[in-house]
Design a protein around this motif. Sequence first.
Motif, short mmCIF file in Angstrom:
data_model
loop_
_atom_site.label_atom_id
_atom_site.label_comp_id
_atom_site.label_asym_id
_atom_site.label_seq_id
_atom_site.Cartn_x
_atom_site.Cartn_y
_atom_site.Cartn_z
N ARG B 88 24.55 25.10 -1.10
CA ARG B 88 24.86 26.24 -1.95
C ARG B 88 24.25 27.53 -1.42
N ARG B 89 23.04 27.45 -0.90
CA ARG B 89 22.42 28.66 -0.33
C ARG B 89 23.26 29.19 0.83
N ASN B 92 26.60 30.60 -0.60
CA ASN B 92 26.37 31.72 -1.51
C ASN B 92 26.38 33.08 -0.81
N THR B 96 27.42 37.00 -3.05
CA THR B 96 26.37 37.79 -3.70
C THR B 96 26.99 39.07 -4.29
N PRO B 97 26.26 39.70 -5.23
CA PRO B 97 26.78 40.93 -5.83
C PRO B 97 27.15 41.97 -4.75
N ARG B 98 26.37 42.01 -3.68
CA ARG B 98 26.66 43.01 -2.65
C ARG B 98 27.97 42.70 -1.92
N MET B 99 28.19 41.43 -1.59
CA MET B 99 29.43 41.04 -0.93
C MET B 99 30.63 41.32 -1.83
N PRO B 351 21.53 25.07 -11.88
CA PRO B 351 21.86 25.03 -10.44
C PRO B 351 23.35 25.11 -10.14
N HIS B 352 24.19 24.58 -11.02
CA HIS B 352 25.63 24.59 -10.73
C HIS B 352 26.35 25.79 -11.33
N TYR B 353 25.58 26.72 -11.88
CA TYR B 353 26.15 27.97 -12.41
C TYR B 353 27.23 28.47 -11.44
N LEU B 355 29.57 29.49 -8.82
CA LEU B 355 29.37 30.22 -7.57
C LEU B 355 30.19 31.51 -7.54
#
Lengths: 63, 414
Positions: B88-89, B92, B96-99, B351-353, B355
């Motif tokens: 997930r890392r 992710n 991200t908010p920036r992407m 953790p599964h929030y 993606l």
Amino acid sequence: MRVVVDWNLCESNAVCQGIAPEVFLVGEDDELEILDENPPEELRAKLDEAVRRCPKAAISLEG
Amino acid sequence: MTATQQGRRIDVLDGRLYDDPWETYTWLRERAPVYRDEQNGLWVVSKYADLSHVERHPEIWSSGAGVRPVPVSMSIITLDAPEHTYTRRLVNKGFTPRMVAKMESHVREVTRGILDTIASRGEIDFVEDFAIHVPLIVIAELMGLPPEDRHLFYRWSDDMMAGDNHFDADDPVMQRAQQAFLEYVAYLQGLFEEKRRNPADDLVSILLGVSDEGGLVQQRPDDTSLEADELLMFLVLLIVAGNETTRNAITGGLEAFSRFPEQRERFVAHLGDTAYRDRAIEEVLRFTSPVISFLRTCTQDVEYGGVEMKEGDKVFLLYQSANRDTDIYTDPDSFDIEREPNDHLAFGIGPHYCLGANLARMELRVVFEEMFARFPDMRSKEPGIPFQRGPSSLVMSIQHLPAVFTPESKGSTP
Ligand code: HEM
Ligand code: SF4
């Protein structure tokens, strides 16, 4: 009180920053920074809220 | 306790239940918050606090044995820590908010383009003519697909999603799902070749690079089946998870704005106020909750909510119900775009929030903003009538929604 973030879970979505900007900052590099690891007691209510609302359940408080 | 002792027999895997589930949800929350569905062998969780608790404790309630009644292993959604955390890392980075912020202006252009195609019509099928497009185009572009191939994706993603809870190899729904899976995988393998030759700045190129260097954990290292290929399965998960979900939030959102027209007027009156808009989008998410259910498997015997769960027991989570819990929300059945606070569980928690949560939120912001700016009276033709749904217990699966609006006259400039 100490603020602990599980860096394996945190995804820098800045929900915590919205609640307690005194303590959390997501920088230009998209990484969360803890501005104050031992914040004063008067921030406890806000920090409890951050713990509850972090969507990844990544924040905990010690002490 | 058996189902009948609890007073009511509810088959939570009957997709038709979710055509109009609200009274059942209320009954469950009030009378049997952890309900036993004997027929399907499931514990059913319907309250906000319980759903949140289960999702925050993956060490007790795990995803590794599958998150659907008929288990299908599908990348991160069916991984537990530490593999989940690691993978997930990696993925992710694209979410991200920036992407996501980088994509916004383009998504706006795409949305305007779709609005252009309906501008003179005045009456449309809101699903087919509008809601279906933005989520699909966004994923296709994120992956770096050539635009001329996009049309293939509509059927693949819907057919795979419809295969949920079907297992019989002779079942035509299952056959279509399997067919779509194989076609999509074959397509991806071709795409990988192309991306290896001409890598670009897209998710497939990036993940392919990581995968080719051995950087993606395989779920079953000795298994050479397609289902064990982490990159393929992540890309399957992506088109399944990102399409119908967001589409149903858009369609469900329009229906909500139509049934509560004063909310639409408020939204339109506040166009340009980003904080107001963002809060409204959270209410669209809470109210529609396009994902109906996922499930977890107990890793140990555990007593919870007054019942004794055994290791291996399955726990079925009802997201829509949690988001209408009166312990959390005042007047939960009314659509109130000024609701605050509004920490709904439409994307799950822990953790599964989801993606794609940042991405989905951005799409919804852009879609409602652009649509109501241009067609402030866009509405369902018959607000309040039941949705025409597919028989799914996984997603809302709204198939059609006749909608009307004042068209732009042919000669006018947009
Ligand atoms: C309104 C739209 C959406 C809703 C309501 C939604 C809902 C959810 C929920 C409830 C989960 C949790 C699954 C679990 O706990 O087992 C989830 C996971 C996931 N979603 Fe979404 N989703 C939406 C949009 C998207 C989009 C646009 C994408 C990608 C483009 C996406 C990709 C994923 C992925 C990959 C996971 C698995 C995450 C993991 O297990 O770590 N979703 N989503
Ligand atoms: S709210 Fe949680 S996941 Fe988001 S930045 Fe803060 S600690 Fe990280």
